[in-house]
Design a protein around this motif. Structure first.
Motif, PDB file in Angstrom:
ATOM      1  N   PRO A 158       0.811  -1.223   0.000  1.00 29.05           N
ATOM      2  CA  PRO A 158       0.000   0.000   0.000  1.00 29.05           C
ATOM      3  C   PRO A 158       0.845   1.274   0.000  1.00 29.05           C
ATOM      4  CG  PRO A 158      -0.917  -1.561   1.547  1.00 29.05           C
ATOM      5  CD  PRO A 158       0.398  -2.132   1.070  1.00 29.05           C
ATOM      6  N   ALA A 159       2.107   1.185   0.394  1.00 31.93           N
ATOM      7  CA  ALA A 159       2.986   2.362   0.395  1.00 31.93           C
ATOM      8  C   ALA A 159       3.287   2.840  -1.026  1.00 31.93           C
ATOM      9  CB  ALA A 159       4.285   2.056   1.134  1.00 31.93           C
ATOM     10  N   ASP A 160       3.013   2.010  -2.036  1.00 31.29           N
ATOM     11  CA  ASP A 160       3.235   2.405  -3.431  1.00 31.29           C
ATOM     12  C   ASP A 160       2.138   3.319  -3.956  1.00 31.29           C
ATOM     13  OD1 ASP A 160       5.523   0.934  -3.478  1.00 31.29           O
ATOM     14  OD2 ASP A 160       4.721  -0.695  -4.690  1.00 31.29           O
TER      15      ASP A 160
ATOM     16  N   MET B 100      -2.892   9.176  -1.782  1.00 30.47           N
ATOM     17  CA  MET B 100      -3.988  10.045  -2.194  1.00 30.47           C
ATOM     18  C   MET B 100      -3.573  11.478  -1.921  1.00 30.47           C
ATOM     19  SD  MET B 100      -6.788   8.339  -3.230  1.00 30.47           S
ATOM     20  CE  MET B 100      -8.221   9.280  -2.812  1.00 30.47           C
ATOM     21  N   ASP B 101      -3.537  12.285  -2.946  1.00 31.94           N
ATOM     22  CA  ASP B 101      -3.238  13.708  -2.821  1.00 31.94           C
ATOM     23  C   ASP B 101      -4.528  14.442  -3.157  1.00 31.94           C
ATOM     24  OD1 ASP B 101      -2.067  16.156  -2.576  1.00 31.94           O
ATOM     25  OD2 ASP B 101      -0.925  16.041  -4.442  1.00 31.94           O
TER      26      ASP B 101
ATOM     27  N   ALA C 181     -13.322   6.021   0.704  1.00 32.42           N
ATOM     28  CA  ALA C 181     -12.929   6.091   2.113  1.00 32.42           C
ATOM     29  C   ALA C 181     -12.185   4.826   2.538  1.00 32.42           C
ATOM     30  CB  ALA C 181     -14.149   6.312   2.992  1.00 32.42           C
ATOM     31  N   ALA C 182     -12.643   3.671   2.061  1.00 36.31           N
ATOM     32  CA  ALA C 182     -11.958   2.413   2.389  1.00 36.31           C
ATOM     33  C   ALA C 182     -10.561   2.377   1.794  1.00 36.31           C
ATOM     34  CB  ALA C 182     -12.781   1.226   1.898  1.00 36.31           C
ATOM     35  N   LEU C 183     -10.419   2.849   0.552  1.00 38.96           N
ATOM     36  CA  LEU C 183      -9.101   2.898  -0.084  1.00 38.96           C
ATOM     37  C   LEU C 183      -8.188   3.869   0.648  1.00 38.96           C
ATOM     38  CD1 LEU C 183      -7.183   2.137  -2.405  1.00 38.96           C
ATOM     39  CD2 LEU C 183      -8.226   3.996  -3.728  1.00 38.96           C
ATOM     40  N   ARG C 184      -8.721   5.034   0.981  1.00 41.33           N
ATOM     41  CA  ARG C 184      -7.919   6.049   1.666  1.00 41.33           C
ATOM     42  C   ARG C 184      -7.408   5.536   3.013  1.00 41.33           C
ATOM     43  NH1 ARG C 184      -7.873  11.597   0.637  1.00 41.33           N
ATOM     44  NH2 ARG C 184      -9.694  11.353  -0.691  1.00 41.33           N
ATOM     45  N   SER C 185      -8.213   4.737   3.713  1.00 40.52           N
ATOM     46  CA  SER C 185      -7.791   4.221   5.027  1.00 40.52           C
ATOM     47  C   SER C 185      -6.660   3.195   4.906  1.00 40.52           C
ATOM     48  CB  SER C 185      -8.981   3.600   5.762  1.00 40.52           C
ATOM     49  OG  SER C 185      -9.368   2.393   5.141  1.00 40.52           O
TER      50      SER C 185
END
Length: 113
Positions: free
Chosen positions: A69-71, A74-75, A101-105
């Motif tokens: 997920p570090a790759d 969200m900007d 929201a799930a992706l951002r978390s």
């Protein structure tokens, strides 16, 4: 956006059935079909090893390899691929906000500065 296209398409199709103009029927059919395809096929598919950007037909347009997920980051409303520095997609009005929201978390915090 998909629901809007579907509703407008169905309304246009219904109104055009009452009038003799085939243009409205064609436009209504196309919009209704587009709305259905957008509801059925997600614009982004996030898998274990890659992120794919898909069109409403479900075909992959772009592919980004990810190892963790570090790759991804969200900007604002822009999903970015950190190793390449490229924008993957703008996730705003047309996206399901619960999915966003799930992706951002799952991603690293937004960059500052």
């Amino acid at each position: 956006m998909a629901i809007t296209a579907l509703v407008v398409g169905v309304l246009l199709l219904a109104v055009s059935l009452l009038s003799p103009q085939p243009t409205g029927m064609f436009a209504g059919s196309v919009l209704a079909l587009l709305g259905i395809l957008q509801l059925a096929n997600p614009m982004l598919r996030v898998d274990a090893g890659e992120v794919r950007v898909c069109n409403p037909l479900g075909m992959t347009i772009k592919r980004f390899d990810v190892s963790s997920p570090a790759d991804l980051t969200m900007d604002g409303k822009v999903l970015q691929h950190v190793p390449s520095g490229k924008k993957i997609a703008r996730i705003g009005f047309g996206a399901d906000q619960e999915d966003v929201a799930a992706l951002r978390s799952q991603l690293q915090p937004e960059p500052t500065g």
